[in-house]
Design a protein around this motif. Structure first.
Motif, mmCIF file in Angstrom:
data_model
loop_
_atom_site.group_PDB
_atom_site.id
_atom_site.type_symbol
_atom_site.label_atom_id
_atom_site.label_comp_id
_atom_site.label_asym_id
_atom_site.label_seq_id
_atom_site.Cartn_x
_atom_site.Cartn_y
_atom_site.Cartn_z
ATOM 1 N N GLU A 139 -6.002 2.068 -11.603
ATOM 2 C CA GLU A 139 -5.747 3.390 -11.012
ATOM 3 C C GLU A 139 -5.786 3.310 -9.490
ATOM 4 O O GLU A 139 -4.951 3.894 -8.787
ATOM 5 C CB GLU A 139 -6.807 4.374 -11.528
ATOM 6 C CG GLU A 139 -6.540 5.814 -11.178
ATOM 7 C CD GLU A 139 -5.305 6.363 -11.885
ATOM 8 O OE1 GLU A 139 -4.777 7.359 -11.396
ATOM 9 O OE2 GLU A 139 -4.881 5.787 -12.904
ATOM 10 N N ARG A 142 -2.691 1.416 -8.300
ATOM 11 C CA ARG A 142 -1.506 2.273 -8.391
ATOM 12 C C ARG A 142 -1.494 3.293 -7.247
ATOM 13 O O ARG A 142 -0.470 3.526 -6.615
ATOM 14 C CB ARG A 142 -1.507 2.983 -9.754
ATOM 15 C CG ARG A 142 -0.206 3.667 -10.102
ATOM 16 C CD ARG A 142 -0.272 4.296 -11.492
ATOM 17 N NE ARG A 142 -0.168 3.303 -12.545
ATOM 18 C CZ ARG A 142 -1.157 2.989 -13.394
ATOM 19 N NH1 ARG A 142 -2.309 3.588 -13.319
ATOM 20 N NH2 ARG A 142 -0.965 2.077 -14.315
ATOM 21 N N GLY A 143 -2.644 3.864 -6.994
ATOM 22 C CA GLY A 143 -2.740 4.847 -5.912
ATOM 23 C C GLY A 143 -2.451 4.220 -4.558
ATOM 24 O O GLY A 143 -1.748 4.799 -3.725
ATOM 25 N N GLN A 191 0.732 14.779 -4.371
ATOM 26 C CA GLN A 191 0.315 13.571 -5.083
ATOM 27 C C GLN A 191 -0.490 12.652 -4.164
ATOM 28 O O GLN A 191 -1.494 12.057 -4.585
ATOM 29 C CB GLN A 191 1.535 12.836 -5.636
ATOM 30 C CG GLN A 191 1.138 11.636 -6.480
ATOM 31 C CD GLN A 191 2.318 10.936 -7.119
ATOM 32 O OE1 GLN A 191 3.440 11.440 -7.122
ATOM 33 N NE2 GLN A 191 2.064 9.760 -7.683
ATOM 34 N N THR A 195 -4.332 11.422 -4.794
ATOM 35 C CA THR A 195 -4.717 10.002 -4.763
ATOM 36 C C THR A 195 -5.889 9.800 -3.816
ATOM 37 O O THR A 195 -6.878 9.123 -4.155
ATOM 38 C CB THR A 195 -3.524 9.135 -4.312
ATOM 39 O OG1 THR A 195 -2.485 9.256 -5.277
ATOM 40 C CG2 THR A 195 -3.933 7.678 -4.178
ATOM 41 N N ARG A 198 -9.259 10.941 -5.147
ATOM 42 C CA ARG A 198 -9.828 9.996 -6.111
ATOM 43 C C ARG A 198 -10.379 8.762 -5.398
ATOM 44 O O ARG A 198 -11.473 8.278 -5.699
ATOM 45 C CB ARG A 198 -8.757 9.553 -7.119
ATOM 46 C CG ARG A 198 -8.439 10.563 -8.204
ATOM 47 C CD ARG A 198 -7.719 9.886 -9.373
ATOM 48 N NE ARG A 198 -6.557 9.123 -8.952
ATOM 49 C CZ ARG A 198 -5.337 9.621 -8.799
ATOM 50 N NH1 ARG A 198 -5.122 10.898 -9.044
ATOM 51 N NH2 ARG A 198 -4.338 8.856 -8.428
#
Lengths: 486, 153
Positions: A139, A142-143, A191, A195, A198
């Motif tokens: 994750e 990807r971010g 988005q 990101t 997180r």
């Protein structure tokens, strides 16, 4: 007998360098050097070219921060023309710079540095890369990939290409912003924000746990910090004036003009590195050590000026601010990483604010003039710190002298100090004469350099292969042992 | 439904024949436009970096077009996903095509069918434009490109 440990080249940085640890006869650390060994010579081969070419020429210095060089060159060009770019052009340049800082910080944090702490200091060096990161935390990977791509796409949509654009020019920018480009960028922001929320949450958990020691003490020492600030002392990346603060949060100098940099900054060339050693002239060399870049910008500014970034700035200072500064100044080099995250948030908020103002769509984006001055200094905040372009030209606008003061060079003294500090803290002293140095310890020393995210392409050298070379030498310089990993 | 095709030309047009990947990728763009092939996207890059994964995720087929010092003649070569032992990055952020496929596979659980169009090169000095020897390869490179676009590779 003394000996020398050499890490050559330092890995996961932009360029080629070597770390040398010189030991004394009792096996203790005598000296530490971050050595840059190959000259690139941009300052020399730009001489004779028209100053109008410099934005395009110098954007080719580096594939990571071409925008920073382009903007500094364009701003020096503004002064040679003696024009003020139209309002929309200034906003667009600012937008471009924020996108640049964002994508460069994402590269540094996610691709180059996070494998160290996500995979562990002692993990297999062959796994400490984006593949290892993907396996450990898909994750996050990807971010990070998404954030870097977003920054690059903004640059591409503004300047026509992701790297080596020549969009910013003396007097402004080449083309105005199309409404559909503005709308596209705005549509990507939610988005990117999600990101970052997180990522920050996860990184703070690491800082509260396994990285607590590094965040407080990794490369921690008193120094000066320098950055641009706006008129109100706020975080600034393009305009404003230079300010220096010390580790006790005292303002050492403020309202400094880049035009006068020679008055307050000096440069020394040591015989063991081609990377120059800038210093704060009033304190002399090497006492005038100062740091630039994300850590410095957050230490120097009074606030960032946007809500989320200011909340993150408060968290940053709350975690790392030293008691000597009343919690205001963070001195550990490891905090550069968190500072990059705070600045990514600042970039996202700054991009949004710029795009929500309709003035950015104005079609008037370039002021035209002929040569009106023979000397100029362009300055801006590159991802790694303050960047100066100083040009002298003849009556035909041909360059007669060029001096580029790069962020990595300005952190040179600090990087040397950081290597020494981490080596003293992490290696087992006195070092046994024949002992191999554990990978985890060597990686920590090397990671001290990565905190600064040095870009040697900019400062001296074209990118090349970057294996790791570690040498152990005695007092006479004789090689005792070496390790190379490709 | 037509497959989502991606052509990635790799190379630096300012380093002589290294620009041949970009040039041939540009031909793919023209051919796709002429044939109304809206399913084909073309990108030109100087090097492959991890964020290209996000482009590969959306592709069913990908053709990498790159200069190759070892190639004797233009050729199409099927590409497999890099295996775990092939994932060392030289400690930088630049990837080989097979590594980019591996990263895509790791990220999304699948990688597009990939082919490499290798083009022989001779002069990699500073400067724009192809050498005469490299220019002579262009007709064959175009034939192979069309072959791939038509699904015969």
């Amino acid at each position: 007998m003394t000996r020398t440990i050499t890490i050559d080249p330092v890995t996961r940085i932009e360029g080629h360098a070597r770390i040398t640890l010189q030991l004394d006869g009792r096996g203790h650390l005598a000296d530490a050097r971050f050595q840059v060994l190959e000259v690139r010579g941009f300052e020399q081969f730009c001489v004779g070219r028209p100053f109008t070419e410099m934005a395009g020429l110098t954007s080719r210095i580096c594939g990571i921060c071409p925008v920073s060089h382009q903007l500094a060159a364009a701003r020096a060009g503004d002064k040679l023309l003696a024009v003020q770019p139209p309002d929309a052009a200034q906003r667009l340049r600012r937008l471009l710079n924020l996108a640049q800082i964002l994508q460069s910080h994402a590269l540094s944090f996610f691709y180059l540095s996070s494998p160290d702490w996500l995979l562990g200091w002692s993990s297999d060096p062959a796994r400490r890369n984006i593949f290892g990161l993907m396996a450990a935390d898909p994750e996050l990977a990807r971010g990070g990939i998404g954030l870097r791509q977003f920054g690059q796409q903004v640059i591409e949509r503004l300047g026509g290409r992701r790297i080596h654009q020549a969009w910013a020019v003396p007097g402004g920018v080449r083309t105005p912003l199309a409404p559909e480009t503005r709308d596209w960028i705005l549509a990507q922001l939610p988005q990117a924000r999600a990101t970052m929320a997180r990522v920050l949450d996860g990184y703070k958990r690491l800082l509260d746990g396994p990285l607590r020691y590094e965040q407080r003490s990794f490369g921690s020492f008193a120094s000066l910090f320098m950055a641009l600030v706006g008129p109100d002392g706020c975080w600034e990346t393009l305009d404003g004036a230079l300010r220096l603060v010390d580790s006790r949060a005292q303002v050492v100098a403020s309202a400094l003009s880049a035009d006068d940099y020679g008055r307050f900054l000096g440069e020394v060339l040591e015989d063991w590195s081609v990377l120059k050693f800038p210093y704060y002239r009033p304190l002399g060399y090497p006492k005038g050590l100062y740091r630039v870049g994300p850590l410095a910008r957050l230490n120097v500014c009074t606030a960032i000026g946007t809500p989320w970034a200011d909340a993150e700035l408060a968290d940053f200072r709350g975690r790392g601010g030293t008691p000597a500064s009343g919690g205001r100044i963070v001195t550990a080099a490891f905090a550069y990483h968190q500072a990059r995250l705070v600045e990514i948030v600042a970039c996202l908020e700054g991009i949004e604010a710029l795009l929500q103002d309709p003035r950015i769509l104005d079609r008037r984006v370039r002021a035209h003039a002929s040569l009106n001055a023979l000397e100029a200094v362009g300055v801006g905040e590159a991802p790694r710190g303050t960047l100066f372009h100083h040009y002298r030209v003849d009556d035909n606008g041909l360059l007669t002298a060029v001096n580029l003061i790069i962020a990595t060079g300005q952190n040179n003294l600090a990087m040397n100090r950081t290597v020494a500090q981490i080596a003293r803290a992490c290696l087992p002293w006195p070092l046994p004469a024949s002992a191999a140095i554990p990978e985890a310890l060597l990686n920590r020393v090397e990671a001290g350099i990565r905190c600064y995210d040095p870009c040697l392409s900019c400062s001296t050298h074209a990118a090349g292969a970057m294996p790791l070379h570690i040498e152990l030498r005695d007092a006479s310089g004789a090689l005792l042992c070496e390790t190379v990993r490709d | 439904m037509a497959s989502a095709d991606l052509v990635i030309g790799i190379g630096n047009p300012l380093r002589g024949d290294d620009g041949i990947g970009a040039l041939v990728a540009g031909q793919a763009r023209s051919l796709a436009a002429g044939a109304h092939r809206g399913n084909l996207r073309v990108q030109v890059v100087q090097q492959l970096t991890p964020e290209r994964v996000l482009d590969l995720q959306r592709a069913d087929r990908v053709l990498f077009v790159d200069a190759c010092c070892q190639a004797a003649a233009p050729c199409l070569q099927p590409l497999a996903v890099a295996q775990p032992g092939e994932l060392a990055l030289g400690l930088s952020h630049r990837l080989e095509p097979a590594q980019l496929l591996a990263l895509t596979d790791l990220l999304s659980g699948r990688a597009p069918a990939a082919t490499l169009l290798r083009l022989p090169v001779h002069v990699l000095d500073h400067g724009q434009g192809l050498s005469p020897m490299a220019r002579r390869q262009l007709p064959q490179a175009r034939r192979l490109l069309l072959q791939w676009m038509n699904g015969h590779a």
